[in-house]
Design a protein around this motif. Structure first.
Motif, short mmCIF file in Angstrom:
data_model
loop_
_atom_site.label_atom_id
_atom_site.label_comp_id
_atom_site.label_asym_id
_atom_site.label_seq_id
_atom_site.Cartn_x
_atom_site.Cartn_y
_atom_site.Cartn_z
N VAL A 103 38.72 55.65 43.06
CA VAL A 103 37.63 56.62 43.13
C VAL A 103 37.11 56.85 41.71
CG1 VAL A 103 38.55 57.72 45.18
CG2 VAL A 103 39.19 58.61 42.94
N ALA A 104 35.94 57.45 41.61
CA ALA A 104 35.35 57.72 40.30
C ALA A 104 36.33 58.54 39.45
CB ALA A 104 34.04 58.46 40.47
N GLY A 105 36.56 58.08 38.23
CA GLY A 105 37.46 58.78 37.33
C GLY A 105 38.92 58.36 37.44
N GLN A 106 39.24 57.49 38.39
CA GLN A 106 40.61 57.04 38.57
C GLN A 106 40.81 55.70 37.86
OE1 GLN A 106 41.59 55.91 42.57
NE2 GLN A 106 43.77 55.62 42.13
N TYR A 107 41.97 55.56 37.19
CA TYR A 107 42.34 54.29 36.57
C TYR A 107 43.69 53.87 37.13
CZ TYR A 107 38.61 55.65 33.44
OH TYR A 107 37.40 56.05 32.93
N ALA A 108 43.75 52.69 37.68
CA ALA A 108 44.97 52.21 38.30
C ALA A 108 45.45 50.95 37.60
CB ALA A 108 44.73 51.92 39.78
N GLN A 109 46.75 50.85 37.43
CA GLN A 109 47.34 49.63 36.88
C GLN A 109 48.17 48.96 37.98
OE1 GLN A 109 50.79 49.36 33.98
NE2 GLN A 109 49.12 48.69 32.63
N GLU A 110 47.85 47.71 38.24
CA GLU A 110 48.58 46.93 39.24
C GLU A 110 49.30 45.77 38.54
OE1 GLU A 110 48.86 47.08 42.84
OE2 GLU A 110 48.38 49.15 42.26
N ARG A 111 50.54 45.51 39.00
CA ARG A 111 51.33 44.41 38.44
C ARG A 111 51.65 43.40 39.54
NH1 ARG A 111 56.41 46.20 35.10
NH2 ARG A 111 56.80 47.52 36.93
N PHE A 112 51.63 42.13 39.19
CA PHE A 112 51.97 41.08 40.13
C PHE A 112 52.51 39.88 39.37
CE2 PHE A 112 47.44 41.26 39.23
CZ PHE A 112 47.17 39.99 38.72
N ALA A 113 53.18 39.00 40.10
CA ALA A 113 53.78 37.82 39.49
C ALA A 113 52.88 36.62 39.72
CB ALA A 113 55.15 37.56 40.09
N VAL A 114 52.86 35.72 38.74
CA VAL A 114 52.11 34.47 38.86
C VAL A 114 52.98 33.33 38.35
CG1 VAL A 114 50.04 33.19 38.24
CG2 VAL A 114 49.92 35.66 38.50
N ASN A 115 53.06 32.26 39.14
CA ASN A 115 53.69 31.03 38.68
C ASN A 115 52.58 30.10 38.22
OD1 ASN A 115 54.51 27.99 39.75
ND2 ASN A 115 56.21 29.06 38.76
N VAL A 116 52.62 29.72 36.95
CA VAL A 116 51.55 28.92 36.36
C VAL A 116 52.00 27.47 36.23
CG1 VAL A 116 50.18 28.54 34.27
CG2 VAL A 116 50.57 30.87 35.11
N ARG A 117 51.18 26.58 36.75
CA ARG A 117 51.33 25.14 36.53
C ARG A 117 49.96 24.61 36.11
NH1 ARG A 117 53.05 22.49 41.72
NH2 ARG A 117 52.41 24.41 42.76
N GLY A 118 49.94 23.80 35.08
CA GLY A 118 48.67 23.27 34.59
C GLY A 118 48.16 23.95 33.34
N GLY A 119 48.94 24.91 32.80
CA GLY A 119 48.60 25.47 31.50
C GLY A 119 47.50 26.51 31.49
#
Length: 366
Positions: A103-119
């Protein structure tokens, strides 16, 4: 090395962060930037340096060059003056946020995992009002890696294949940042050809104690050509056993998954079983080897029969001429899924994880 980016109009970045403006197109020399960024804009609303400004990455993607491996990605989303709605996919078009709202004025931080292949780490943005204020990319050696071995019903889609989608593409959406999905599934492969092409060996190179290997084949083991065909009574379980033994050799946990059903119905509305003895072979092997079994065949049968011949068209890759950009002449595919369908199939896989109490994986489900 942890990378931190501060998004907004050109100007000074927060201490310890790299400034990214709407004009920052990806450049291999600097190793980051937007691609397809013609509609990216940036605004400053006031407030602190990190959250008071942002980029609006409308239908755009952000790339960052990083080494292969697992990462914890943290993204800050918000706007002082307006509500936001962001969908986000990572490498392999894997869904991690779906219509995530502030909502207006709200700041959210989300975390997630990523497996990287290909640089490269790729963040592909969607949604009707996307935002990105800040981004942190931190390498991690502690995460569990959930490896997927399978065929086109499991694999990440090609970039020009939308809306075709495998259930492995959607699995990250249901997992906390403690688990990174490494989807090695490839279309057209059988339990036999996957091994022959060195794909199981590639999984073993990165696998460690505490990881998981989910195994779903069968669709292409039925094919008559010699490189792929396996016999459900003999060579099919023999090849599947190689996956089980490989995972156990690394002190990882193998999980067998029966083939998801195709969209074929009998006249009475019951689903037609096109896999037959291949399903029974997996069930017997799971019992013999004392391996957890997710019976996706049985679960998908119930789902498809409940939806019926008409309702399943929105699960499978069906579309009228002009409905999908990449299938302009129309498509009637009774094997592969569109995105909302693969999301539903991934839900069934997660349901199976909970039912089988596959610990500690169940602890990391959202």
């Amino acid at each position: 090395m942890t990378l931190r980016f501060d998004f907004g109009p050109e100007g000074e970045a927060e201490t310890g962060y790299i400034r990214v403006s709407a004009a920052d197109a990806y450049d291999s020399a600097k190793g980051y930037g937007f691609v397809d960024g013609s509609r990216v804009t940036a605004l400053r609303r006031g407030g602190d340096r990190l959250t008071g400004d942002f980029c609006i990455p409308f239908d755009a993607a952000f790339l960052a060059d990083i080494e292969d491996g697992n990462y914890i990605v943290s993204i800050t989303i918000g706007d002082a003056a307006a509500p936001t709605c962001t969908t986000l996919k990572t490498n392999g078009e894997r869904l991690v946020l779906r219509n995530f709202r502030t909502v207006a004025g709200q700041y959210a931080q989300e975390r997630f995992a990523v497996n990287v292949r290909g640089g490269k780490l790729k963040l592909a943005f969607g949604g009707i009002a996307p935002r990105i204020n800040a981004l942190e990319i931190a390498p991690s050696k502690e995460q569990i890696t959930l490896y997927l071995a399978g065929d086109s019903t499991v694999t990440d889609p090609s970039e020009n294949g939308y809306p075709q989608s495998g259930w492995g593409q959607m699995l990250s959406y249901f997992l906390k940042h403690d688990v990174a999905v490494a989807n090695h599934a490839v279309g057209g492969r059988s339990s036999k050809s996957f091994i022959a092409e060195g794909r199981l060996n590639a999984i073993l190179e990165g696998m460690k104690e505490g990881d998981y290997l989910f195994i779903q084949f069968g669709h292409n083991d039925q094919k008559s050509d010699e490189p792929r065909y396996t016999d459900p009574a003999t060579t099919y379980p023999e090849h599947l056993r190689k996956y089980i033994d490989a995972a156990r050799s690394k002190k990882a946990t193998p999980v067998l998954v029966t083939s998801v059903h195709r969209r074929y119905f009998e006249a009475d509305g019951k689903l037609k079983d096109t896999h037959g003895a291949y399903l029974d072979a997996v069930r017997r092997l799971a019992e013999e080897e004392e391996v957890a079994l997710i019976d996706l065949a049985e679960k998908s049968k119930r789902l498809f029969e409940e939806a019926g011949p008409e309702g399943t068209k929105s699960i499978f890759l069906w579309g009228a001429p002009g409905e999908w950009m990449n299938y302009s002449s129309g498509v009637r595919d009774n094997t592969h899924f569109q995105e909302q369908g693969s999301l539903r199939i991934a839900e069934l896989v997660v349901e199976g994880i909970r039912e089988r109490q596959i610990l500690p994986l169940t602890m990391y489900l959202r």
